[in-house]
Design a protein around this motif. Structure first.
Motif, PDB file in Angstrom:
ATOM      1  N   ARG A  56       0.844  -1.213   0.000  1.00 11.73           N
ATOM      2  CA  ARG A  56       0.000   0.000   0.000  1.00 11.73           C
ATOM      3  C   ARG A  56       0.857   1.231   0.000  1.00 11.73           C
ATOM      4  N   GLY A  57       0.697   2.284  -0.271  1.00 14.60           N
ATOM      5  CA  GLY A  57       1.570   3.413  -0.075  1.00 14.60           C
ATOM      6  C   GLY A  57       1.981   4.091  -1.366  1.00 14.60           C
ATOM      7  N   ALA A  58       1.976   3.347  -2.447  1.00 13.25           N
ATOM      8  CA  ALA A  58       2.358   4.022  -3.687  1.00 13.25           C
ATOM      9  C   ALA A  58       1.218   4.936  -4.131  1.00 13.25           C
ATOM     10  N   LYS A  59       1.512   5.788  -5.055  1.00 17.43           N
ATOM     11  CA  LYS A  59       0.470   6.708  -5.518  1.00 17.43           C
ATOM     12  C   LYS A  59      -0.638   5.908  -6.184  1.00 17.43           C
ATOM     13  N   THR A  60      -1.857   6.334  -5.971  1.00 16.65           N
ATOM     14  CA  THR A  60      -2.965   5.475  -6.310  1.00 16.65           C
ATOM     15  C   THR A  60      -3.360   5.485  -7.780  1.00 16.65           C
ATOM     16  N   SER A  61      -3.590   6.633  -8.340  1.00 18.58           N
ATOM     17  CA  SER A  61      -4.167   6.626  -9.683  1.00 18.58           C
ATOM     18  C   SER A  61      -3.185   6.078 -10.709  1.00 18.58           C
ATOM     19  N   SER A  62      -1.939   6.495 -10.619  1.00 17.74           N
ATOM     20  CA  SER A  62      -0.977   6.009 -11.599  1.00 17.74           C
ATOM     21  C   SER A  62      -0.739   4.520 -11.400  1.00 17.74           C
ATOM     22  N   ARG A  63      -0.811   4.095 -10.151  1.00 17.25           N
ATOM     23  CA  ARG A  63      -0.590   2.689  -9.859  1.00 17.25           C
ATOM     24  C   ARG A  63      -1.733   1.847 -10.410  1.00 17.25           C
ATOM     25  N   GLN A  64      -2.934   2.352 -10.222  1.00 15.42           N
ATOM     26  CA  GLN A  64      -4.096   1.635 -10.733  1.00 15.42           C
ATOM     27  C   GLN A  64      -4.007   1.517 -12.256  1.00 15.42           C
ATOM     28  N   LEU A  65      -3.590   2.596 -12.856  1.00 16.82           N
ATOM     29  CA  LEU A  65      -3.460   2.598 -14.309  1.00 16.82           C
ATOM     30  C   LEU A  65      -2.413   1.577 -14.743  1.00 16.82           C
ATOM     31  N   ALA A  66      -1.293   1.575 -14.025  1.00 15.46           N
ATOM     32  CA  ALA A  66      -0.222   0.637 -14.373  1.00 15.46           C
ATOM     33  C   ALA A  66      -0.701  -0.799 -14.183  1.00 15.46           C
ATOM     34  N   LEU A  67      -1.442  -1.039 -13.104  1.00 13.71           N
ATOM     35  CA  LEU A  67      -1.947  -2.397 -12.874  1.00 13.71           C
ATOM     36  C   LEU A  67      -2.946  -2.802 -13.945  1.00 13.71           C
ATOM     37  N   TYR A  68      -3.740  -1.845 -14.350  1.00 16.04           N
ATOM     38  CA  TYR A  68      -4.709  -2.143 -15.401  1.00 16.04           C
ATOM     39  C   TYR A  68      -3.972  -2.501 -16.693  1.00 16.04           C
ATOM     40  N   ALA A  69      -2.936  -1.706 -16.977  1.00 19.01           N
ATOM     41  CA  ALA A  69      -2.136  -1.991 -18.179  1.00 19.01           C
ATOM     42  C   ALA A  69      -1.490  -3.363 -18.056  1.00 19.01           C
ATOM     43  N   ALA A  70      -0.977  -3.670 -16.860  1.00 21.18           N
ATOM     44  CA  ALA A  70      -0.338  -4.970 -16.646  1.00 21.18           C
ATOM     45  C   ALA A  70      -1.337  -6.098 -16.889  1.00 21.18           C
ATOM     46  N   GLU A  71      -2.542  -5.917 -16.385  1.00 24.84           N
ATOM     47  CA  GLU A  71      -3.568  -6.946 -16.555  1.00 24.84           C
ATOM     48  C   GLU A  71      -3.865  -7.153 -18.040  1.00 24.84           C
ATOM     49  N   GLN A  72      -3.941  -6.043 -18.758  1.00 25.65           N
ATOM     50  CA  GLN A  72      -4.247  -6.125 -20.185  1.00 25.65           C
ATOM     51  C   GLN A  72      -3.125  -6.871 -20.929  1.00 25.65           C
ATOM     52  N   MET A  94     -10.994  -7.013 -13.697  1.00 23.20           N
ATOM     53  CA  MET A  94     -10.577  -5.748 -13.087  1.00 23.20           C
ATOM     54  C   MET A  94     -11.283  -4.608 -13.797  1.00 23.20           C
ATOM     55  N   LYS A  95     -11.956  -3.782 -13.027  1.00 22.27           N
ATOM     56  CA  LYS A  95     -12.602  -2.647 -13.663  1.00 22.27           C
ATOM     57  C   LYS A  95     -11.554  -1.652 -14.089  1.00 22.27           C
ATOM     58  N   HIS A  96     -11.743  -1.085 -15.260  1.00 25.69           N
ATOM     59  CA  HIS A  96     -10.686  -0.198 -15.705  1.00 25.69           C
ATOM     60  C   HIS A  96     -10.765   1.129 -14.963  1.00 25.69           C
ATOM     61  N   PRO A  97      -9.593   1.726 -14.741  1.00 25.18           N
ATOM     62  CA  PRO A  97      -9.587   3.001 -14.055  1.00 25.18           C
ATOM     63  C   PRO A  97     -10.154   4.087 -14.963  1.00 25.18           C
ATOM     64  N   LEU A 116       2.266   3.165 -22.476  1.00 22.71           N
ATOM     65  CA  LEU A 116       2.303   2.443 -21.201  1.00 22.71           C
ATOM     66  C   LEU A 116       2.191   0.935 -21.440  1.00 22.71           C
ATOM     67  N   LEU A 117       1.339   0.565 -22.379  1.00 23.64           N
ATOM     68  CA  LEU A 117       1.193  -0.874 -22.667  1.00 23.64           C
ATOM     69  C   LEU A 117       2.506  -1.455 -23.194  1.00 23.64           C
ATOM     70  N   GLN A 118       3.154  -0.699 -24.057  1.00 25.84           N
ATOM     71  CA  GLN A 118       4.436  -1.192 -24.587  1.00 25.84           C
ATOM     72  C   GLN A 118       5.476  -1.298 -23.470  1.00 25.84           C
ATOM     73  N   GLU A 119       5.449  -0.319 -22.555  1.00 22.42           N
ATOM     74  CA  GLU A 119       6.374  -0.376 -21.419  1.00 22.42           C
ATOM     75  C   GLU A 119       6.085  -1.607 -20.564  1.00 22.42           C
ATOM     76  N   MET A 120       4.803  -1.885 -20.390  1.00 20.50           N
ATOM     77  CA  MET A 120       4.419  -3.054 -19.587  1.00 20.50           C
ATOM     78  C   MET A 120       4.901  -4.345 -20.243  1.00 20.50           C
ATOM     79  N   LYS A 121       4.858  -4.348 -21.564  1.00 19.52           N
ATOM     80  CA  LYS A 121       5.349  -5.544 -22.263  1.00 19.52           C
ATOM     81  C   LYS A 121       6.840  -5.716 -22.005  1.00 19.52           C
ATOM     82  N   LEU A 122       7.549  -4.601 -21.907  1.00 14.88           N
ATOM     83  CA  LEU A 122       8.979  -4.696 -21.590  1.00 14.88           C
ATOM     84  C   LEU A 122       9.184  -5.221 -20.166  1.00 14.88           C
TER      85      LEU A 122
END
Lengths: 176, 576
Positions: A78-94, B1-4, B12-18
């Protein structure tokens, strides 16, 4: 594993065996170190035992386990910035869903092995020195007769080539 | 996961792939293999079944180690268990509660008001799941007396005979006259605002629950019970913690890293960066430590003080804890003092060990970058050491430190992360940072389009309307607006406007208008408001625009416009 019916410990064991590697890999991908990934894999399966997934198909089970794992990961860090983290996690999931959902990343690893073979000697050496030998950039730079910045650039380009190569490989396999 | 609310862009997606590739390379080349945990899991499962009466769920090795380091957390858990008991009683009194449905899910007043809330007869682990995630919020910190929530599924329970107001979304509000329960569900995320005072909010779902309290946005994941109680305001408010202590700790971590403190299984080994046969890489807040580094240890006292610094990092995660309870007040105070002490130690070290100053500077950059100096309250009753820290680190870096920062930035030492350069430039008007950004813009040395646009915008706001700066801004805003995220887009657009390219603002406004409409439909109000605030305040547009809007609609009428109408008027004006 095509389907999951977690009704008995033996079913549960099958579930663990089928999904643990992919889940561990997924957690590592999100940023867990090895130890935390191990802990969270265990926690995730224990939670899944207490509350089994509603969907029984492989994709549904996999997504359910990933959701638990992701939440546990977020709770653990917990502790990291929320919105950017959520976005990054969403991208990771995708990205995970695109590249590794079906088999927990096994095909992805195969594709990477194939692509590594096609890589030129210098980038291959740089990757080995970094990941296998775990040498610092400056030392790698010395061995390759490059500047540290040059090594960074080489690694970045090599990874981008590998990324594209893997994508092409997976796509071709998908078409076949 | 609901999208933000913001969608990840292709970059960002390309970075995630890296990142995925990086993980896979570690597995294939580095031999970091997925372990077989079946035995562990089954043993733990069997253990849990055998100990069905145990009141605590078993914890992992890592968690157990963590808990051992955090006795105060146990106090917190004990306190929350007691409070959860009270909530349980409230829920058991449900037969006297008349739930009111305000969403599509009907509420059965005869049943448990929340299907996920366990009764005491249910499995202990299940009950603990809720108890462990219960937070008491004391929103009464002065200016604000509400907390707002956004989650997939919320219950609000008023267990008092008094009336409680609950706002749903931005426009409608309901009053609960006496005891009652409200449930908010639906495909869209309900947004709830509760006036403080003995109200319990139960939130469930796998998605993150966000709540806003006293100016701070906080997020919790998973099921949770929030209790809003009007107790005596705590003198150290959560905003203070979130915006000052937390970054201070982050900075302390970065600085500790800069000093190459290696922590392994509770053993603190200290090494001075840059020692003869040691090698340490310290790069801002992503400092890396090479555990193989060797160097002479510092004297014992200093090591002890650094050990205290590490203890700071081991404190419970107060951000999510009950800052109002006496236990947490003590813990908070401790944290406060330790953070101050840790900072002081590090500052002292720059004098005691001049050879480390270069690394201290890098630590300071990390701290600055994390904090951005916005949270420190001038009016707070800060102690002398906190004052020292704030003056040195947050507000007034010494000329010596600034000189180093300036030189470091000018020489390209901060090229790795544009945030550092931007922050240094924006906050301290650092010429070295501006000069470096100009060089990078002219030499096409910034890969990321958003960072490139922000750097150009920074220069634009400084009055630099050179062809290179204008080219970057126009490319981002006019030629390829999709390459920029919303914040960078509006910043770059506003910079163009400031540089006299007023026609560009029409396009900015048109795109913003579309986005605002989209956000409006999704009820994502805050972000749009943020963007408009950004344009209003950060870029000093009100002098140009607001009086015009006011004049058009009349001062009195302007005051009566709701926020959306103001945004509309603002964008209309920009579009002209």
């Amino acid at each position: 594993m095509k389907a999951s019916t977690v009704t008995t410990p033996s079913d549960f064991e099958l579930l663990v065996r089928a999904y643990q590697s992919g889940l561990w890999r997924y957690l590592r991908f999100l940023g867990c170190d090895e130890s935390l990934a191990e802990d969270l894999v265990q926690e995730t399966f224990l939670a899944a035992y207490r509350k089994p997934p509603a969907k029984r198909d492989a994709a549904g089970v996999s997504a359910y386990l990933r959701t638990i794992a992701r939440n546990k990961y977020m709770n653990a860090t917990r502790g990291a910035k929320t919105s950017s983290r959520q976005l990054a996690l969403y991208a990771a999931e995708q990205v995970w869903a695109d590249c590794a959902e079906e088999d927990g990343g096994a095909r992805y690893l195969d594709a990477l092995r194939a692509c590594l073979k096609r890589l030129n000697e210098k980038p291959k050496l740089a990757l080995n020195l970094l990941y296998k030998e775990r040498l610092p950039l400056e030392t790698i730079a010395g061995q390759l007769n490059l500047s540290a910045q040059g090594v960074k650039t080489l690694l970045r380009r090599s990874k981008e080539m590998l990324r594209d190569c893997i994508e092409r490989g997976l796509e071709a396999e998908g078409r076949a | 996961m609901k999208h933000p609310e913001e969608r990840p862009d292709e970059t960002l997606l390309q970075e995630m792939k890296l990142v995925l590739l990086d993980t896979a390379l570690e597995e294939i080349l580095g031999g970091v293999k997925a372990p077989d945990l079946t035995g562990h899991i089954l043993r733990r499962l069997n253990g849990a079944e055998e100990q069905a009466s145990a009141s605590r769920p078993r914890v992992s090795r890592g968690a157990a180690k963590e808990n051992a380091l955090k006795p105060a957390l146990l106090i917190l858990i004990a306190a929350t268990v007691l409070i959860a008991g009270a909530v349980g009683i409230v829920l058991l009194r449900k037969s006297s509660v008349a739930p009111r449905e305000i969403a599509e899910t009907p509420v059965d007043s005869e049943s448990n008001p929340h299907p996920e809330i366990p009764s005491p007869e249910q499995e202990p682990d299940e009950a603990l799941r809720w108890r462990d995630s219960m937070f008491v919020i004391n929103p009464d910190t002065g200016a604000e007396s509400t907390a707002s929530f956004a989650a997939a599924d919320l219950w609000v329970v008023n267990d008092t005979p008094e009336s409680r107001s609950v706002s749903v979304g931005k426009r409608s509000s309901l009053t609960m006259h006496g005891p009652g329960a409200l449930r908010l569900t639906g495909s869209t995320r309900p947004r709830l605002e509760v006036a403080y005072g003995n109200v319990t909010v139960l939130a469930s779902g796998q998605d993150a629950i966000q709540y806003h309290c006293a100016g701070a946005d906080i997020q919790h994941t998973g099921d949770a019970v929030f209790r809003l109680e009007p107790t005596t305001p705590f003198e150290g408010d959560p905003v203070m913690f979130k915006e000052w202590i937390r970054p201070a700790l982050t900075g302390a971590v970065a600085m500790a890293s800069a000093f190459a403190l290696h922590v392994d299984s509770g053993v603190v080994a200290m090494r001075i960066a840059g020692a003869e046969d040691g090698q340490v890489v310290a790069e801002g807040d992503s400092a890396e430590i090479d555990p193989r580094a060797t160097a002479p240890a510092l004297d014992g006292e200093l090591v002890n003080r650094i050990g205290a610094l590490l203890n700071v990092m081991n404190l419970p995660n107060l951000e999510y804890a009950d800052l109002g309870s006496p236990e947490m007040k003590d813990e908070y105070q401790l944290c406060y003092e330790r953070a101050g002490e840790a900072m002081k130690t590090l500052i002292d070290m720059t004098f005691e060990h001049p050879e480390t100053r270069g690394f201290i500077d890098q630590g300071l950059f990390a701290l600055w970058t994390e904090d951005r100096g916005k949270g420190f309250s001038e009016n707070s009753s800060v102690s002398e050491q906190q004052n020292l820290v704030s003056q040195i680190l947050f507000r007034k870096p010494s000329p010596e430190v600034m000189e180093k920062a300036d030189r470091f930035a000018r020489d390209g030492g901060l090229d790795k992360d544009m945030r550092d350069l931007l922050w240094l430039g924006e906050t301290h008007d650092c010429e070295g940072a501006a000069s470096r950004m100009k060089f990078l813009i002219e030499s096409d040395g910034i890969d990321d389009p958003n960072e490139r646009a922000l750097a150009a915008a920074f220069l634009g706001f400084r009055g630099d309307s050179s062809p290179a700066v204008m080219r970057v801004l126009e490319a981002g805003v006019l030629s390829d607006p999709k390459s920029l995220n919303e914040t960078c887009f509006i910043t770059a657009g506003a910079a163009l406007y400031r540089c006299g390219q007023t026609s560009a603002m029409a396009q900015v406004a048109t795109i913003l208008r579309e986005k605002c409409e989209q956000w409006k439909n999704e009820d994502v109000f805050d972000y749009a408001q943020y963007l408009v605030s950004c344009a209003y305040y950060y870029h000093q547009l009100p002098a140009d625009v607001t009086p015009t809007i006011r004049a058009k609609v009349g001062a009195t009428e302007y005051q009566q416009l709701d926020d959306w109408q103001k945004i509309d008027a603002f964008l209309m004006e920009l579009s002209r």
